[in-house]
Design a protein around this motif. Structure first.
Motif, mmCIF file in Angstrom:
data_model
loop_
_atom_site.group_PDB
_atom_site.id
_atom_site.type_symbol
_atom_site.label_atom_id
_atom_site.label_comp_id
_atom_site.label_asym_id
_atom_site.label_seq_id
_atom_site.Cartn_x
_atom_site.Cartn_y
_atom_site.Cartn_z
ATOM 1 N N GLN A 193 0.819 -1.209 0.000
ATOM 2 C CA GLN A 193 0.000 0.000 0.000
ATOM 3 C C GLN A 193 0.855 1.263 0.000
ATOM 4 O O GLN A 193 0.544 2.251 -0.692
ATOM 5 N N SER A 194 1.953 1.254 0.751
ATOM 6 C CA SER A 194 2.833 2.425 0.808
ATOM 7 C C SER A 194 3.501 2.674 -0.538
ATOM 8 O O SER A 194 3.576 3.816 -1.004
ATOM 9 N N ALA A 195 3.983 1.611 -1.188
ATOM 10 C CA ALA A 195 4.655 1.765 -2.480
ATOM 11 C C ALA A 195 3.677 2.236 -3.544
ATOM 12 O O ALA A 195 3.996 3.098 -4.372
ATOM 13 N N ARG A 196 2.462 1.676 -3.542
ATOM 14 C CA ARG A 196 1.463 2.090 -4.526
ATOM 15 C C ARG A 196 1.083 3.552 -4.346
ATOM 16 O O ARG A 196 0.947 4.299 -5.322
ATOM 17 N N ALA A 197 0.904 3.969 -3.106
ATOM 18 C CA ALA A 197 0.539 5.357 -2.853
ATOM 19 C C ALA A 197 1.654 6.297 -3.289
ATOM 20 O O ALA A 197 1.409 7.340 -3.918
ATOM 21 N N ALA A 198 2.891 5.932 -2.995
ATOM 22 C CA ALA A 198 4.024 6.780 -3.371
ATOM 23 C C ALA A 198 4.168 6.880 -4.883
ATOM 24 O O ALA A 198 4.542 7.932 -5.417
ATOM 25 N N SER A 199 3.839 5.794 -5.599
ATOM 26 C CA SER A 199 4.022 5.783 -7.050
ATOM 27 C C SER A 199 3.052 6.713 -7.773
ATOM 28 O O SER A 199 3.237 6.995 -8.954
ATOM 29 N N SER A 200 2.037 7.186 -7.081
ATOM 30 C CA SER A 200 1.141 8.173 -7.690
ATOM 31 C C SER A 200 1.792 9.547 -7.737
ATOM 32 O O SER A 200 1.311 10.431 -8.459
#
Length: 245
Positions: A193-200
């Motif tokens: 979840q953290s990586a996906r959010a950061a990739s935005s």
């Protein structure tokens, strides 16, 4: 417009002997041995030191025979640098160029010119504002070249490695490492979840030996690394044409 990391290419650099990657907004590398992860860290570390004008102090080329060619693309503007170790033991730049998507090519150091450089010319374009040069086409092209060079320098200077568990996303590019192979389910969920959010907001490259962690991401975002005979290769788990990427 958010930044895009569009190309990673290396020839003759440690285990990255013939590597061309086209990263997505989020790219997960499953690297069981950790060799490619280590060498990608060295890849970006060397580029950061070139951007600072610190080639002659780098340790990233230790145990490298050369020659070495590195390319990094940001928004499809490609920075290319080729280095060679000379008989006096010093590494020098024999080719350095910035190719802009707009069709402009900036040959900082031309191959075969007979004038290798001890430091990268890109380092002379530190991050900062571009001075307005005028209203004609030549001035506009000069401003585009100056701004792109400064932006590329800022991108390379901003590189650092951070843990996937806890990181600061206030960087142009997130290089995350997760060294644990056996993560509990709640930790896997948090990392994803953290990586996906950061990739935005910024490009994310997550390196891990954990197959369980990689399996929790979308399959088209995952590359598996195989290192054999000192050479690392990167294989997608799914054909990206089929995935619509």
């Amino acid at each position: 417009m958010s930044l895009r990391l569009t190309r990673i290419e290396a020839t003759g650099f440690r285990s990255l002997r013939d590597v061309v990657l086209r990263p997505r907004r989020l790219t997960v590398l499953v690297d069981p041995e950790g060799t490619a992860t280590r060498d990608l860290v060295a890849f970006f570390t060397l580029l950061r030191e070139l951007a600072h004008g610190q080639l002659q102090r780098t340790q990233a080329l230790d145990a490298v025979a050369g020659p070495v060619k590195l390319i990094v693309g940001v928004h499809d503007d490609d920075y290319t640098v080729e280095l060679r170790r000379f008989p006096d033991g010093r590494w020098r730049i024999v080719h350095e160029e910035l190719d802009l998507l707009a069709g402009i090519s900036l040959p900082f150091v031309e191959p075969g010119s007979g004038a290798p450089c001890d430091e990268a010319v890109l380092s002379t374009f530190p991050p900062g504002p571009t001075v307005r040069l005028g209203d004609d086409e030549a001035a506009w092209l000069g401003e585009v070249a100056d701004r792109t060079s400064r932006d590329m320098n800022a991108f390379l200077r901003g590189f650092r490695v951070q843990p996937a568990e806890s990181f600061d996303a206030d960087v142009p590019f997130l290089f995350l490492e997760e060294p644990d192979v056996d993560l509990p389910a709640n930790a896997v969920w948090d990392r994803v979840q953290s990586a996906r959010a950061a990739s935005s907001r910024v490009p994310v490259l997550l390196c891990t030996p954990s197959v369980a962690l990689a399996d929790a991401f979308d399959i088209e975002d995952v590359l598996r690394v195989e290192t054999s005979g000192g050479t690392s290769s990167f294989r997608p788990l799914v054909d990206r044409k089929e995935s619509g990427a």
